[in-house]
Design a protein around this motif. Structure first.
Motif, PDB file in Angstrom:
ATOM      1  N   ASP A   1       0.720  -1.230  -0.195  1.00 21.41           N
ATOM      2  CA  ASP A   1      -0.039  -0.016   0.480  1.00 21.41           C
ATOM      3  C   ASP A   1       0.983   1.241   0.172  1.00 21.41           C
ATOM      4  OD1 ASP A   1      -1.783   2.143   0.651  1.00 21.41           O
ATOM      5  OD2 ASP A   1      -2.592   0.644   1.689  1.00 21.41           O
TER       6      ASP A   1
ATOM      7  N   ASP B   1       0.351   3.973   1.022  1.00 22.88           N
ATOM      8  CA  ASP B   1       0.217   4.746   1.718  1.00 22.88           C
ATOM      9  C   ASP B   1       0.584   4.805   2.989  1.00 22.88           C
ATOM     10  OD1 ASP B   1      -0.944   7.187   0.312  1.00 22.88           O
ATOM     11  OD2 ASP B   1      -3.578   5.684   0.538  1.00 22.88           O
ATOM     12  N   ASP B   2       0.997   3.074   3.156  1.00 21.24           N
ATOM     13  CA  ASP B   2       1.868   2.543   4.120  1.00 21.24           C
ATOM     14  C   ASP B   2       3.518   3.837   4.188  1.00 21.24           C
ATOM     15  OD1 ASP B   2      -0.223   1.649   5.411  1.00 21.24           O
ATOM     16  OD2 ASP B   2      -0.269   0.316   4.117  1.00 21.24           O
TER      17      ASP B   2
ATOM     18  N   LEU C   1       6.164   0.581   6.050  1.00 25.39           N
ATOM     19  CA  LEU C   1       5.896  -0.835   6.368  1.00 25.39           C
ATOM     20  C   LEU C   1       4.470  -2.044   5.748  1.00 25.39           C
ATOM     21  CD1 LEU C   1       3.611   1.787   8.818  1.00 25.39           C
ATOM     22  CD2 LEU C   1       5.598   0.973   9.346  1.00 25.39           C
TER      23      LEU C   1
ATOM     24  N   ILE D   1       2.044  -4.241   6.161  1.00 23.83           N
ATOM     25  CA  ILE D   1       1.046  -4.884   6.752  1.00 23.83           C
ATOM     26  C   ILE D   1       0.470  -6.281   5.861  1.00 23.83           C
ATOM     27  CG2 ILE D   1      -1.187  -4.319   7.742  1.00 23.83           C
ATOM     28  CD1 ILE D   1      -0.704  -1.411   8.198  1.00 23.83           C
TER      29      ILE D   1
ATOM     30  N   GLY E   1       1.435  -5.694  12.510  1.00 22.15           N
ATOM     31  CA  GLY E   1       2.038  -4.826  11.007  1.00 22.15           C
ATOM     32  C   GLY E   1       4.216  -4.189  11.038  1.00 22.15           C
TER      33      GLY E   1
ATOM     34  N   GLY F   1       5.756   5.923  11.911  1.00 22.00           N
ATOM     35  CA  GLY F   1       5.586   4.797  11.387  1.00 22.00           C
ATOM     36  C   GLY F   1       4.445   4.349  12.667  1.00 22.00           C
TER      37      GLY F   1
ATOM     38  N   ARG G   1       1.249   5.634  11.940  1.00 26.38           N
ATOM     39  CA  ARG G   1       0.084   4.812  10.398  1.00 26.38           C
ATOM     40  C   ARG G   1      -0.586   3.560  11.214  1.00 26.38           C
ATOM     41  NH1 ARG G   1      -3.204   5.938   6.375  1.00 26.38           N
ATOM     42  NH2 ARG G   1      -2.544   3.556   4.962  1.00 26.38           N
ATOM     43  N   LEU G   2       0.530   2.597  11.699  1.00 22.44           N
ATOM     44  CA  LEU G   2      -0.032   1.213  12.364  1.00 22.44           C
ATOM     45  C   LEU G   2      -1.331   1.215  13.424  1.00 22.44           C
ATOM     46  CD1 LEU G   2       2.499  -0.473  13.414  1.00 22.44           C
ATOM     47  CD2 LEU G   2       1.681  -0.976  10.736  1.00 22.44           C
TER      48      LEU G   2
ATOM     49  N   ARG H   1      -4.459   2.370  11.042  1.00 19.50           N
ATOM     50  CA  ARG H   1      -4.459   1.344  10.554  1.00 19.50           C
ATOM     51  C   ARG H   1      -5.501  -0.090  11.527  1.00 19.50           C
ATOM     52  NH1 ARG H   1      -2.683  -0.324   5.586  1.00 19.50           N
ATOM     53  NH2 ARG H   1      -3.730  -1.979   5.752  1.00 19.50           N
TER      54      ARG H   1
END
Length: 280
Positions: A186, A188-189, A205, A207, A212, A236, A239-240, A243
């Motif tokens: 992704d 965006d990750d 990242l 996922i 993650g 990070g 972001r995790l 999500r």
């Protein structure tokens, strides 16, 4: 059955099934992402039994035996077949510090030469992505990774950041293209940190399930020591959390003292270890 070396631009269904069975039994994949990528693009080869397989080059290999067939001598036969195809200095990875792998290595005159730690930490839901770098750096976050735009900049940063790393520092554009085509990818990750349009850091990242992974975290060597590593890790984690991920993982060399100090300060503890073996 005598194993045969197969040129494999893709992953055969039989190997995918074997990987799945081993992951279910061992709690982790028997092969690194890097090995699978190299297999797909022709940089490594597949050595296959009916119930076992190795991905190898002249310099290193990774092996797996079907869990239900272990303890029957298949691993020994595969190990010896791989060694016949490698250079005298070939190294062997064992993902997970399994007693059987240690015994097999020792019986053929191999000893541990590298320890790659998997660390894990809880993910806090309290940090926002926007706040993760506020007041911490003069650099600024750009949008997530842009396929078709950011590849060359990232490859150059990665090469600088991991110049002394035997695997990560040699990632090519073909490797990156394979990884960004994975179902789990992704953009965006894949967080990018720039300073006056110059890419100075990234936090990629992965996922792919409930855990993650901090897949690759890199800082330009000229900017190391200024706190950007923690900025990237904070981003990070944010972001995790966004999500819905509650457990973070990463891999680090056991002798990377500065990185371990940072990760321990962020709550990471050892979860598992991969061992690389070489002839004594």
């Amino acid at each position: 059955m005598t194993p045969s070396a197969l040129p494999s631009p893709s992953i055969p269904d039989s190997l995918a099934t074997l990987i799945e069975h081993a992951r279910d039994a061992d709690g982790q994949s028997p092969f690194s992402d890097g090995a699978l990528v190299k297999l797909r693009i022709g940089g490594k080869r597949l050595l296959a039994f009916d119930q076992a397989a190795a991905i190898y080059s002249a310099s290193e290999a990774e092996l797996v035996v079907e869990p239900s067939e272990r303890g029957k001598g298949i691993g020994t036969r595969l190990f010896e077949a791989v060694l016949e195809r490698g250079d005298p200095g070939m190294k062997i990875w064992a993902h997970g510090d399994h007693p059987a792998a240690r015994a097999l290595a020792a019986s053929h005159g191999f000893e541990p030469v590298r320890r790659l730690l998997q660390l894990r930490a809880p993910v806090s839901a309290g940090l926002s992505f926007a706040a993760s770098s506020a007041g911490r750096s003069s650099a600024a976050w750009s949008a997530g990774f842009r396929p078709g735009v950011d590849e060359d900049d990232w490859i150059a940063l990665n090469a600088r950041a991991f110049a002394s790393h035997p695997e990560q520092g040699s990632v090519t554009r073909a490797d990156l293209d394979e990884l960004t085509a994975e179902p789990w990818f992704d953009p965006d990750d894949f967080l990018l940190l720039r300073d006056n349009h110059l890419l100075v850091g990234s936090c990629w990242l992965k996922i792919d399930g409930p855990v993650g992974e901090f897949y690759v975290v890199g800082v330009d060597p000229e900017r190391q020591g200024g706190g950007l590593g923690r900025v990237l890790m904070d981003a990070g984690f944010a972001r995790l959390a966004a999500r819905g991920i509650r457990i973070a993982a990463l891999y680090v060399e056991s002798d990377n003292v500065p990185a371990l100090a940072l990760y321990h300060s962020l709550g990471f503890t050892e979860h598992s270890v991969d061992i690389q073996y070489a002839r004594a």
